[in-house]
Design an enzyme around this catalytic site. Sequence first.
Site, PDB file in Angstrom:
ATOM      1  CD  GLN A  30      -0.987  -0.972   3.584  1.00  0.00           C
ATOM      2  OE1 GLN A  30      -2.205  -1.086   3.472  1.00  0.00           O
ATOM      3  NE2 GLN A  30      -0.324  -1.484   4.613  1.00  0.00           N
ATOM      4  CG  ASP A  85      -2.176   1.958  14.737  1.00  0.00           C
ATOM      5  OD1 ASP A  85      -2.438   2.106  15.935  1.00  0.00           O
ATOM      6  OD2 ASP A  85      -2.942   1.338  13.963  1.00  0.00           O
ATOM      7  CD  GLU A 105       0.029  -4.173   9.688  1.00  0.00           C
ATOM      8  OE1 GLU A 105      -0.973  -3.832  10.331  1.00  0.00           O
ATOM      9  OE2 GLU A 105       0.163  -3.996   8.447  1.00  0.00           O
ATOM     10  N   GLY A 138      -3.205 -11.629   7.710  1.00  0.00           N
ATOM     11  CA  GLY A 138      -4.058 -12.121   8.790  1.00  0.00           C
ATOM     12  C   GLY A 138      -4.816 -13.386   8.428  1.00  0.00           C
ATOM     13  CG  ASP A 156      -6.722  -1.974  14.396  1.00  0.00           C
ATOM     14  OD1 ASP A 156      -7.332  -1.250  13.602  1.00  0.00           O
ATOM     15  OD2 ASP A 156      -5.847  -1.550  15.172  1.00  0.00           O
ATOM     16  CB  SER A 157      -8.747  -4.927   8.951  1.00  0.00           C
ATOM     17  OG  SER A 157     -10.111  -4.659   8.763  1.00  0.00           O
TER      18      SER A 157
HETATM   19  N1  AAT Z   1      -5.529   1.196  14.594  1.00  0.00           N
HETATM   20  C1  AAT Z   1      -6.274   1.831  13.571  1.00  0.00           C
HETATM   21  C2  AAT Z   1      -5.552   1.692  12.279  1.00  0.00           C
HETATM   22  C3  AAT Z   1      -5.958   0.914  11.258  1.00  0.00           C
HETATM   23  S1  AAT Z   1      -4.735   0.420  10.217  1.00  0.00           S
HETATM   24  C4  AAT Z   1      -5.171  -1.185   9.717  1.00  0.00           C
HETATM   25  C5  AAT Z   1      -3.950  -2.075   9.472  1.00  0.00           C
HETATM   26  O1  AAT Z   1      -4.431  -3.287   8.869  1.00  0.00           O
HETATM   27  C6  AAT Z   1      -2.875  -1.533   8.528  1.00  0.00           C
HETATM   28  O2  AAT Z   1      -1.660  -1.438   9.221  1.00  0.00           O
HETATM   29  C7  AAT Z   1      -2.796  -2.563   7.398  1.00  0.00           C
HETATM   30  O3  AAT Z   1      -1.488  -2.769   6.912  1.00  0.00           O
HETATM   31  C8  AAT Z   1      -3.352  -3.801   8.090  1.00  0.00           C
HETATM   32  N2  AAT Z   1      -3.877  -4.839   7.193  1.00  0.00           N
HETATM   33  C9  AAT Z   1      -4.637  -4.667   6.077  1.00  0.00           C
HETATM   34  N3  AAT Z   1      -4.910  -5.863   5.518  1.00  0.00           N
HETATM   35  C10 AAT Z   1      -4.311  -6.803   6.290  1.00  0.00           C
HETATM   36  C11 AAT Z   1      -4.225  -8.218   6.216  1.00  0.00           C
HETATM   37  N4  AAT Z   1      -4.800  -8.897   5.209  1.00  0.00           N
HETATM   38  N5  AAT Z   1      -3.561  -8.869   7.188  1.00  0.00           N
HETATM   39  C12 AAT Z   1      -2.974  -8.195   8.215  1.00  0.00           C
HETATM   40  N6  AAT Z   1      -3.005  -6.849   8.319  1.00  0.00           N
HETATM   41  C13 AAT Z   1      -3.666  -6.161   7.371  1.00  0.00           C
HETATM   42  C14 AAT Z   1      -7.400   0.626  10.978  1.00  0.00           C
HETATM   43  C15 AAT Z   1      -8.022   1.811  10.359  1.00  0.00           C
HETATM   44  C16 AAT Z   1      -9.489   1.628  10.058  1.00  0.00           C
HETATM   45  C17 AAT Z   1      -9.907   2.621   9.038  1.00  0.00           C
HETATM   46  C18 AAT Z   1     -11.364   2.586   8.814  1.00  0.00           C
HETATM   47  N7  AAT Z   1     -11.726   3.571   7.844  1.00  0.00           N
END
Ligand code: AAT
Length: 283
Positions: A30, A85, A105, A138, A156-157
Amino acid sequence: MNWYTEQWSTECKFSIKYDEKLYSEKTPFQQIDFYKGKEFGTFFTLDGLMMVNEKDEFIYHDMIVHPAFATNPNIKKVLIIGGGDGGTAREVLRYSSVEEVIMAEIDERVFRLCQQYLPITAETVEQDSRMTLLFDDGLNFVKNASDASFDLILVDSTDPISVGEGLFTTAFYEECYRVLNKDGILINQHESPYFAEYAQNMKKAHKKIKDIFPITHVYQYHMPTYPSGHWLFGFASKSYDPIKDIDINKWESFGLKTKYYNTSLHIGAFSLPTYVKEGLDAD
Ligand code: AAT
């Protein structure tokens, strides 16, 4: 004048003034951008969408973590999916009763850059001996995890586009069910009821989860920098009900100071506006 602008719907945009663009990188997963402004402090975006900022992160991270612990104060083994984060892990690690936290993550760069630019969420996580950080998808992680090995999964995605898509599938929710123990709780980032595209995601996720878990609820919170400011988490579980089973005295006895969450709000958060209830159940 520098403005960060985010498209909230095809007909609506949201802008934040910033003083400085701190960093920019395209990873294999990303686009990551860090900014610093006066209203929200330092913030970062993934693929042009707000993830975390210094001013309102406490709302999201309180609400993804504490309702589950007030419902089952005996949670010991926690899996965080995403959450790069570190804010979710930071809140989980405040419970001294927690024995083990695994965070899967997908993008290590999110975590490393947050260590550098957003210490408010990432600083304390890696040094805690209960914490295991894995940089893996994940969905892949849960597929390979043992049956009944977690008390709590926190998803937390990002939104269900690009890398986050797999975390909104039936296959993923089924694996979550399998790796949770008999009292297990699943909390997931559940999108928003207001703008059509997000409301579609909300509805689809809820339908899939309802087909798998015996107890399912959706709860709301106010997140000023996410589209419409009205955002949701899903609460799914094998045995605990977040309203009937809330253990107020036990949670209060932890003595945690929180800026958004409290046990009265816990109960209220599960009372949804009519249009949201209808949006969740409508076919
Ligand atoms: N703590 C609030 C921040 C987030 S970030 C969500 C995280 O999910 C990102 O770091 C991203 O790299 C991770 N992520 C995305 N897809 C996957 C996956 N398939 N496996 C593991 N990690 C993943 C959440 C924000 C929410 C926003 C809503 N609009």
